[in-house]
Design a protein around this motif. Structure first.
Motif, PDB file in Angstrom:
ATOM      1  N   GLU A 129      10.823  50.794  66.003  1.00 18.18           N
ATOM      2  CA  GLU A 129      10.480  49.729  65.056  1.00 18.18           C
ATOM      3  C   GLU A 129       9.858  50.325  63.793  1.00 18.18           C
ATOM      4  O   GLU A 129      10.209  49.944  62.675  1.00 18.18           O
ATOM      5  CB  GLU A 129       9.513  48.753  65.728  1.00 18.18           C
ATOM      6  N   GLU A 130       8.952  51.283  63.975  1.00 16.17           N
ATOM      7  CA  GLU A 130       8.321  51.944  62.832  1.00 16.17           C
ATOM      8  C   GLU A 130       9.358  52.702  61.998  1.00 16.17           C
ATOM      9  O   GLU A 130       9.320  52.663  60.770  1.00 16.17           O
ATOM     10  CB  GLU A 130       7.244  52.924  63.319  1.00 16.17           C
ATOM     11  N   ASP A 189      11.276  50.296  59.993  1.00 13.44           N
ATOM     12  CA  ASP A 189      10.435  49.857  58.882  1.00 13.44           C
ATOM     13  C   ASP A 189      10.414  50.930  57.788  1.00 13.44           C
ATOM     14  O   ASP A 189      10.452  50.599  56.594  1.00 13.44           O
ATOM     15  CB  ASP A 189       9.009  49.566  59.350  1.00 13.44           C
ATOM     16  N   LYS A 195      11.598  50.512  54.012  1.00 10.54           N
ATOM     17  CA  LYS A 195      10.628  50.781  52.943  1.00 10.54           C
ATOM     18  C   LYS A 195      11.203  51.741  51.898  1.00 10.54           C
ATOM     19  O   LYS A 195      11.043  51.519  50.700  1.00 10.54           O
ATOM     20  CB  LYS A 195       9.348  51.363  53.561  1.00 10.54           C
ATOM     21  N   ASN A 244       8.299  44.910  54.730  1.00 10.28           N
ATOM     22  CA  ASN A 244       7.451  43.759  54.966  1.00 10.28           C
ATOM     23  C   ASN A 244       6.121  43.952  54.233  1.00 10.28           C
ATOM     24  O   ASN A 244       5.378  44.894  54.518  1.00 10.28           O
ATOM     25  CB  ASN A 244       7.232  43.612  56.481  1.00 10.28           C
ATOM     26  N   ASP A 301       3.546  42.264  54.560  1.00 10.86           N
ATOM     27  CA  ASP A 301       2.427  42.032  55.480  1.00 10.86           C
ATOM     28  C   ASP A 301       1.968  43.337  56.135  1.00 10.86           C
ATOM     29  O   ASP A 301       0.845  43.434  56.600  1.00 10.86           O
ATOM     30  CB  ASP A 301       2.819  41.035  56.575  1.00 10.86           C
ATOM     31  N   SER A 302       2.846  44.315  56.161  1.00  8.46           N
ATOM     32  CA  SER A 302       2.499  45.613  56.763  1.00  8.46           C
ATOM     33  C   SER A 302       1.888  46.513  55.687  1.00  8.46           C
ATOM     34  O   SER A 302       2.477  47.505  55.261  1.00  8.46           O
ATOM     35  CB  SER A 302       3.753  46.258  57.364  1.00  8.46           C
ATOM     36  N   TYR A 303       0.696  46.158  55.250  1.00  9.15           N
ATOM     37  CA  TYR A 303       0.026  46.864  54.160  1.00  9.15           C
ATOM     38  C   TYR A 303      -0.260  48.334  54.485  1.00  9.15           C
ATOM     39  O   TYR A 303      -0.415  49.158  53.594  1.00  9.15           O
ATOM     40  CB  TYR A 303      -1.270  46.153  53.769  1.00  9.15           C
ATOM     41  N   TRP A 304      -0.322  48.677  55.764  1.00  4.56           N
ATOM     42  CA  TRP A 304      -0.591  50.050  56.172  1.00  4.56           C
ATOM     43  C   TRP A 304       0.633  50.955  55.978  1.00  4.56           C
ATOM     44  O   TRP A 304       0.525  52.165  56.104  1.00  4.56           O
ATOM     45  CB  TRP A 304      -1.066  50.108  57.619  1.00  4.56           C
ATOM     46  N   HIS A 305       1.766  50.375  55.668  1.00  2.00           N
ATOM     47  CA  HIS A 305       2.965  51.165  55.371  1.00  2.00           C
ATOM     48  C   HIS A 305       2.892  51.606  53.903  1.00  2.00           C
ATOM     49  O   HIS A 305       3.665  51.200  53.058  1.00  2.00           O
ATOM     50  CB  HIS A 305       4.235  50.353  55.632  1.00  2.00           C
ATOM     51  N   TRP A 332       1.767  56.853  54.852  1.00  2.89           N
ATOM     52  CA  TRP A 332       2.594  56.531  56.024  1.00  2.89           C
ATOM     53  C   TRP A 332       4.020  57.030  55.815  1.00  2.89           C
ATOM     54  O   TRP A 332       4.619  57.606  56.724  1.00  2.89           O
ATOM     55  CB  TRP A 332       2.546  55.018  56.237  1.00  2.89           C
TER      56      TRP A 332
END
Length: 136
Positions: free
Chosen positions: A75-76, A79, A83, A89, A91-95, A99
């Protein structure tokens, strides 16, 4: 005269010990690559155990992946692909950029391992190991 040590036998013993040490180092080198970096039952990213059923399962986003990844890492990874395509996404601010760098570094590491496995020196090591295997 019985206490005289033969230099030839002493030299041969030293050579044998050295040859055995080199052989053990070669075996460990091969073992590390195949047991540690290319285990088919663990995630290549995080090391968690994965089942054969999971390996055969396709991802819903249908991205072809050449790595064995657990569900979470898959999944990561997906993502990460989204990206770098400019999507992703919010909402996935940590990406964040750090990262992305982690994933880029990990992919570069995987490529380096693959290049090492394809190197003439590693192939020579495998060939030497095969030649020294006892007949079954």
């Amino acid at each position: 005269m019985a206490d005289i040590i033969s230099l030839d036998s002493k030299l041969q013993l030293t050579r044998d010990k050295k040859a055995n040490l080199i052989k053990k180092r070669k075996i460990l080198a091969i073992q590390k690559v195949f047991q540690c970096t290319r285990c088919s039952f663990k995630c290549e990213k995080c090391g968690s155990q994965i089942s054969l059923a999971h390996q055969k399962k396709n991802d819903s986003r249908n991205i072809k992946v050449s790595y064995r990844l657990c569900e979470s890492c898959m999944e990561e990874f997906n993502d990460y692909i989204e990206k770098i395509k400019g999507k992703g996404n919010s909402d996935s601010y940590w990406h964040n950029d750090a990262w992305i760098d982690v994933w880029k570094t990990w992919i570069n590491h995987q490529n380096a391992i693959s290049q090492y496995l394809k190197s003439k020196e590693f192939k020579q090591l495998l060939q030497e190991f095969k030649q020294n295997e006892p007949d079954k």
